[in-house]
Design an enzyme around this catalytic site. Structure first.
Site, short mmCIF file in Angstrom:
data_model
loop_
_atom_site.label_atom_id
_atom_site.label_comp_id
_atom_site.label_asym_id
_atom_site.label_seq_id
_atom_site.Cartn_x
_atom_site.Cartn_y
_atom_site.Cartn_z
N ARG A 1 0.81 -1.23 0.00
CA ARG A 1 0.00 0.00 0.00
C ARG A 1 0.85 1.27 0.00
O ARG A 1 0.30 2.38 -0.10
CB ARG A 1 -0.95 0.01 1.20
N ARG B 1 -0.80 -2.14 12.70
CA ARG B 1 -0.42 -1.35 11.53
C ARG B 1 0.29 -0.04 11.91
O ARG B 1 1.19 0.39 11.21
CB ARG B 1 -1.66 -1.02 10.70
N HIS C 1 -7.10 -2.57 12.42
CA HIS C 1 -7.21 -1.11 12.52
C HIS C 1 -8.21 -0.75 13.61
O HIS C 1 -9.17 -1.49 13.84
CB HIS C 1 -7.70 -0.50 11.19
N ASP D 1 -10.53 1.43 13.52
CA ASP D 1 -11.89 1.67 13.03
C ASP D 1 -12.64 0.38 12.68
O ASP D 1 -13.82 0.43 12.33
CB ASP D 1 -11.89 2.64 11.84
N ALA E 1 -11.72 -7.92 1.74
CA ALA E 1 -10.42 -7.26 1.88
C ALA E 1 -10.22 -6.69 3.28
O ALA E 1 -9.19 -6.08 3.56
CB ALA E 1 -10.28 -6.14 0.85
N CYS F 1 -14.05 2.26 6.43
CA CYS F 1 -12.80 2.13 5.68
C CYS F 1 -12.87 2.82 4.32
O CYS F 1 -11.85 3.27 3.80
CB CYS F 1 -12.48 0.65 5.46
N ASP G 1 -5.56 -31.52 60.97
CA ASP G 1 -6.02 -32.19 62.19
C ASP G 1 -4.93 -32.07 63.24
O ASP G 1 -3.74 -32.07 62.94
CB ASP G 1 -6.30 -33.67 61.91
N VAL H 1 6.00 -39.24 42.20
CA VAL H 1 7.11 -38.88 43.07
C VAL H 1 7.76 -40.11 43.69
O VAL H 1 8.98 -40.13 43.93
CB VAL H 1 6.64 -37.88 44.15
#
Length: 701
Positions: free
Chosen positions: A90, A139, A168, A170, A258, A264, A603, A680
């Site tokens: 982008r 982002r 994002h 929003d 997308a 957006c 006890d 154990v």
């Protein structure tokens, strides 16, 4: 149309899902219909146009996501902070959006090229103009918020996103008119949710469920009392209607592929802001230094993960890789956090990893006086298991009596300042306590902790059988036990009654008799069941040889308690010949000290059991002094308590059939423990066998 509201959009002429940069794009490459996308975009365009003035930026070939104009930048008045896209797919959009803003007469601010910020996708103005909500985590970087606050002269509230589906702000957060907020709380970390709750009153918060969230209900356009959004549930529509909003639904399924919806696809270029609202300092930054085998031990990864998971962000300013295998590496890392409180929490964890200030940034520790006996000042520093130093008047002072979960008390003496680790209840008037995280550092051998972790837990992931994994650990423990005994060292055992129930008592008895154990810690129960077995051959009424319950056996432990109470103590029962075998018989005969801590469920208790919790802790701590190894045998609470009292450098071996016990020890900071998930009794049996293989039988001098 309300001409005062202006919105920027971009026609979807070149829109498609050409790549994957968010979870919604997975599986949708080239599966979006251009015709349906165009139809849906135009429907949204016409709805918005009825209520606002819509402006258009020309789409550009090769940049299919330009349609999402929310990411063009952040606009306030005639100023715009241009986006710096995180993904290269982008980044080519940036010059086209910059050209449009400059043509419209905006003053354009550009962030450094290596500082991502994705515009109004991650920055949403409160509809009352009081502040700017700003997201970070996927982002946009937290450090961008300082620039935004300065350039736009507005208060910035930083929120960390925690769900990658809502990458994002929003996509999960929508401020509405009249102070309302539409949001999806699980998309944020705990701290951010608290910030939201502090800023927005309950009656104004409209929290949505996952079904609406994944349909991007929060990705809505709000113009006055109109809310324009993708298809949502009837319940949410009714909730919005009940508080005075009119909902306009329009299908945006092609854009969901997308990872976008109504908000957006739009950028509001007219935003409200109050004249009396001005910039704050939204981000605190510190630079720390790490040294060690940063790559091969994973230390650098853990440090960076600690920063992000703690709600901060980082920038590696300098990294010097060691030239040879034995060489150490160094890193300088800039740490940013949305508040001092978050920064303090992050730095406290980084200090535990060995982080220190740069030499030029070193500062003295902050000290505040004790105002009330047994009460520390607010914001006191909580110690970890690692040896610690504090900087006082320019000099580093070693903290004495170190343990985890304590406070650092400082007193002035004629010889200079003395720092001691103290429990809260032990703090005295006249002492000062270290607060905050300035002027504190942990001290350890370079890489020791990380190398030890890798070695100790490597058996858990080896390719051999589970039985062999246990034997590998037992072999190492046997070797170390022998080494410690032969050099006159100290091994302490903390054990639970399961040792007796699983037949491990005879093996632990032998370890004490042959000089491998120098101290024993436990509760009332292990002593009771050990002596029940010695007196009656049972444990909890079960015949230890045949493995079956005996008639009346459920009273055996009470009879045992009564017998010891008659003699007055375990030692007196041994001295008078009543107790002639077992773990505690051997402790008395071989002068191995023990401490028994009581609980509400006990006890009796036995006369030796300390029912005063504070005194019991003190007795435990005294027996642990000088220990080189601690064997923790099937007693979760006692093991955690002992782990908290034990400083760094003491080997701890935790044996339990329940993996959660080992996990809890690690969670409490007892990182120098080896976990063995096994019975154990089997562990102790194997341990004595391996000790026999090492040397000839031991004879006391």
């Amino acid at each position: 149309m309300n001409s005062e509201t202006r919105i920027l959009m971009c026609p979807p002429n070149h829109y498609d899902v050409d790549y994957v940069i968010n979870p919604w794009m997975e599986g949708n490459i080239h599966k979006s219909s251009r015709d349906r996308a165009t139809e849906q975009w135009h429907k949204l365009f016409h709805i918005i146009k009825e209520h606002a003035l819509v402006e258009l930026v020309d789409p550009q070939p090769g940049w299919p996501d330009m349609v999402f104009t929310a990411n063009a930048g952040l606009v306030l008045g005639k100023k715009v902070v241009l986006s710096r896209f995180f993904h290269k797919e982008r980044q080519g959009e940036e010059p086209y959006f910059k050209q449009w803003f400059e043509a419209q007469g905006y003053t354009v601010y550009e962030l450094p090229k290596d500082l991502p910020f994705e515009g109004a996708g991650d920055a949403l103005l409160d509809r009352e103009g009081r502040w700017l909500w700003a997201g970070y985590g996927f982002r946009s970087e937290l450090d961008s918020h300082s620039y935004i606050a300065k350039w736009l002269d507005i208060q910035v509230i930083s929120l960390q996103l925690a769900d990658e589906r809502f990458y994002h702000l929003d996509t999960c957060f929508c401020p509405l008119n009249r102070g309302y907020l539409l949001y999806y709380p699980p998309a944020f970390d705990f701290y951010s949710n608290r910030i939201i709750e502090m800023r927005v009153p309950p009656e104004k918060r409209i929290a949505i469920g996952e079904a609406d969230a994944v349909n991007f209900a929060c990705n809505a356009v709000n113009v006055d009392d109109k809310v324009i959004m993708n298809k949502v549930s009837d319940d949410l529509k009714q909730r919005l209607k009940n508080v005075g909003f009119e909902v306009f639904e329009t299908t945006l399924s092609e854009f969901l592929k997308a990872g976008g919806a109504a908000k957006c696809l739009t950028l509001r270029t007219t935003e409200p802001v109050k004249e009396d609202v001005h910039a704050n300092e939204p981000v605190e930054s510190r630079t720390i230094r790490l040294e060690g085998h940063l790559l091969d031990t994973g230390l650098i990864n853990r440090a960076l993960d600690t920063i992000v998971e703690g709600g901060g962000s980082f920038q590696v300013l300098n990294f010097n890789l060691g030239e040879q295998r034995q060489s150490t590496s160094t890193a300088e890392v800039k740490v940013s956090a949305p508040s001092h409180g978050v920064m303090e929490e992050i730095l406290a964890q980084l200090i535990d990893l060995g982080a220190v200030d740069l030499p030029q940034d070193e500062r003295d520790a902050k000290l505040e006086p004790v105002q009330q006996k047994g009460v520390a000042p607010d914001d006191f520093y909580v110690t970890t298991i690692y040896p610690t130093e504090v900087r006082i008047k320019g000099e580093w002072v070693r903290v004495l009596n170190h343990r985890m979960d304590g406070a650092i008390a400082v007193v002035q003496t004629p010889e200079g300042p003395v720092a001691r680790c103290k429990l809260l209840r032990d703090l005295e008037l006249g002492e000062s306590v270290v607060v905050d995280v300035a002027g504190i550092r942990t001290v350890r051998k370079t890489g020791a902790r990380e190398q030890r972790n890798n070695q100790e837990f490597s058996f858990m992931s080896s390719g051999v059988s589970s039985e062999r994994r246990v034997e590998l650990v037992v072999e190492q423990v046997a070797w170390e036990l022998r080494q410690i005994r032969d050099r006159g060292g100290k091994v302490v055992v903390t054990a639970g009654p399961v040792v007796i129930h699983t037949g491990g008592g005879e093996h632990l008895t032998r370890l004490i008799r042959e000089g491998y154990i120098q101290g024993l810690l436990g509760g009332n129960a292990i002593a009771v069941h050990d002596m029940e077995q010695a007196f009656m051959g049972t444990s909890l009424g079960v015949d230890m040889k045949r493995g079956v319950a005996v008639r009346g056996g459920h009273r055996h432990h009470l009879k045992t308690i009564n017998t010891i109470r008659r003699y007055g103590s375990i030692a007196k029962a041994v001295e008078q010949g009543a107790l002639q075998s077992g773990i505690f018989y051997e402790c008395v005969k071989h002068n191995v000290p023990f401490a028994l801590a009581g609980s509400i469920r006990d006890d009796g208790p036995l006369p030796d059991t300390q029912m005063d919790l504070i005194k019991a802790q003190e007795e435990y701590a005294k027996l642990l002094e000088g220990a080189e190894m601690i064997l923790m045998l099937s007693t979760m609470l006692h093991s955690i308590g002992v782990g908290n009292m034990t400083p760094s450098g003491v080997k701890m071996v935790c044996v339990d059939i329940n993996p959660a016990v080992v996990t809890k020890l690690s969670d409490r900071g007892s990182v120098e423990s080896t976990g063995v998930v096994t019975d154990v009794g089997l562990f102790l049996s194997l341990l004595t066998k391996h000790l026999d293989l090492l040397t000839s039988p031991y004879h006391a001098a």
